[in-house]
Motif scaffolding. Structure first.
Motif, short mmCIF file in Angstrom:
data_model
loop_
_atom_site.label_atom_id
_atom_site.label_comp_id
_atom_site.label_asym_id
_atom_site.label_seq_id
_atom_site.Cartn_x
_atom_site.Cartn_y
_atom_site.Cartn_z
N LEU A 185 0.81 -1.22 0.00
CA LEU A 185 0.00 0.00 0.00
C LEU A 185 0.85 1.28 0.00
N PRO A 186 1.93 1.38 0.80
CA PRO A 186 2.74 2.60 0.72
C PRO A 186 3.35 2.85 -0.66
N GLN A 187 3.64 1.78 -1.41
CA GLN A 187 4.18 1.97 -2.76
C GLN A 187 3.17 2.66 -3.68
N THR A 188 1.92 2.28 -3.56
CA THR A 188 0.88 2.76 -4.48
C THR A 188 0.14 3.98 -3.97
N LEU A 189 0.36 4.38 -2.72
CA LEU A 189 -0.41 5.47 -2.14
C LEU A 189 -0.25 6.79 -2.90
N PRO A 190 0.97 7.22 -3.28
CA PRO A 190 1.07 8.47 -4.05
C PRO A 190 0.30 8.42 -5.37
N GLN A 191 0.36 7.29 -6.06
CA GLN A 191 -0.38 7.15 -7.31
C GLN A 191 -1.88 7.19 -7.07
N MET A 192 -2.34 6.55 -5.99
CA MET A 192 -3.75 6.58 -5.67
C MET A 192 -4.22 7.99 -5.33
N LEU A 193 -3.40 8.75 -4.59
CA LEU A 193 -3.77 10.12 -4.26
C LEU A 193 -3.84 10.98 -5.52
N SER A 194 -2.94 10.75 -6.45
CA SER A 194 -2.97 11.50 -7.71
C SER A 194 -4.24 11.19 -8.49
N TYR A 195 -4.62 9.90 -8.55
CA TYR A 195 -5.87 9.53 -9.21
C TYR A 195 -7.07 10.19 -8.52
N THR A 196 -7.04 10.23 -7.19
CA THR A 196 -8.16 10.80 -6.44
C THR A 196 -8.31 12.29 -6.72
N LEU A 197 -7.21 13.01 -6.74
CA LEU A 197 -7.27 14.44 -7.01
C LEU A 197 -7.78 14.71 -8.43
N TYR A 198 -7.34 13.90 -9.36
CA TYR A 198 -7.80 14.09 -10.74
C TYR A 198 -9.31 13.84 -10.85
N ARG A 199 -9.79 12.80 -10.19
CA ARG A 199 -11.22 12.53 -10.24
C ARG A 199 -12.01 13.60 -9.49
N TRP A 200 -11.43 14.20 -8.46
CA TRP A 200 -12.12 15.30 -7.76
C TRP A 200 -12.32 16.47 -8.72
N GLU A 201 -11.30 16.78 -9.53
CA GLU A 201 -11.45 17.82 -10.54
C GLU A 201 -12.62 17.50 -11.47
N ASN A 202 -12.69 16.26 -11.94
CA ASN A 202 -13.78 15.87 -12.83
C ASN A 202 -15.14 15.95 -12.14
N ASN A 203 -15.16 15.59 -10.86
CA ASN A 203 -16.43 15.59 -10.14
C ASN A 203 -16.96 16.99 -9.89
#
Length: 261
Positions: A185-203
């Motif tokens: 999970l720590p390996q993928t957490l920065p990538q997941m946060l980036s995906y989340t921020l991008y989807r927040w923009e879309n939302n």
């Protein structure tokens, strides 16, 4: 002296390019596209007359207060919908990444496909029947669609993570779940946060659109004033949408820059 064997030719690239070109040509040939109609004198006059109705925007204190409340409602819808999607997406991403066997992986991925294949407007239309008008069904609609998108992205990130750190912890006696939370999970957490921020923009944009079907926020105001041909008030709502999207884009960009340092 033997000559080196020439590399084998791969025809998949040229064939794919030809098929793509044929698809583009067929699309232009089959669709009734009349680009010249945009540049006729009647079209220019009609557009100019329509846009002229938006000036000047309504700047009365009472209407600006109402617009500010709707802006905050749209922002809250997008933020809460994204938060619900992150929780549901992460919960679905773990089995979708094959953590509990291939049959469950296939079933959860089908569920994720269903969630993200249904647009937010369709989700909102269904939920409006169940929950009534207002921001609540709009928030759930954003959460349902975004959970399907983020769940797929999170699952792919987990599957692509380097397995060696987790395997090392499990070899040294750590439980599978502990090894997952401390290594993968720590390996993928920065990538997941980036995906989340991008989807927040879309939302943010989606939340404004969902108001058109009665889900509250700026979209509902825009539909109301456009239906009454109150163009000056509609112009104020549109400006509020633009400012809100620009603000969220700036915040998201700054947070992504911090994550990639």
């Amino acid at each position: 002296m033997t000559m080196p064997t020439p590399p084998a030719r791969h025809w998949s690239g040229p064939v794919f390019g030809l098929l793509l070109a044929a698809l583009v040509i067929a699309s232009f040939a089959s669709l009734p596209l009349h680009f010249g109609a945009f540049f006729t004198l009647d079209a220019v006059n009609s557009v100019g007359e329509f846009l002229g109705g938006f000036a000047p925007p309504e700047l009365g204190p009472g209407f600006l207060t109402k617009t500010a409340i709707a802006t905050a409602e749209t922002l809250a819808m997008s933020a809460l919908g994204t938060l619900l999607a992150v929780v549901a997406g992460l919960a679905l991403a773990i089995p979708a990444a094959g953590r509990f066997g291939r049959p469950l992986r296939a079933g959860v991925r089908v569920l994720l496909n269903v969630l993200r294949s249904i647009p937010e407007l369709v989700w909102a239309s269904v939920l409006l029947i169940a929950a009534g008008l207002g921001p609540f069904p709009g928030t759930l609609a954003l959460g349902a669609h975004t959970a399907g998108v983020l769940g797929r992205l999170f699952a792919d990130a987990l599957e692509n993570a380097t397995p060696l750190p987790e395997q090392s912890l499990r070899t040294n006696g750590a439980s599978p779940m502990a090894a997952f939370f401390y290594a993968t999970l720590p390996q993928t957490l920065p990538q997941m946060l980036s995906y989340t921020l991008y989807r927040w923009e879309n939302n943010i944009r989606a939340a404004a659109i969902l108001g058109v079907v009665g889900a509250g926020g700026l979209g509902q105001m825009l539909k109301f004033h456009l239906s009454l041909f109150q163009m000056s008030k509609a112009a104020t709502v549109i400006l509020a949408m633009l400012l809100l999207v620009a603000l969220v884009d700036a915040v998201s960009f700054g947070l992504r820059r911090l994550l990639t340092r």
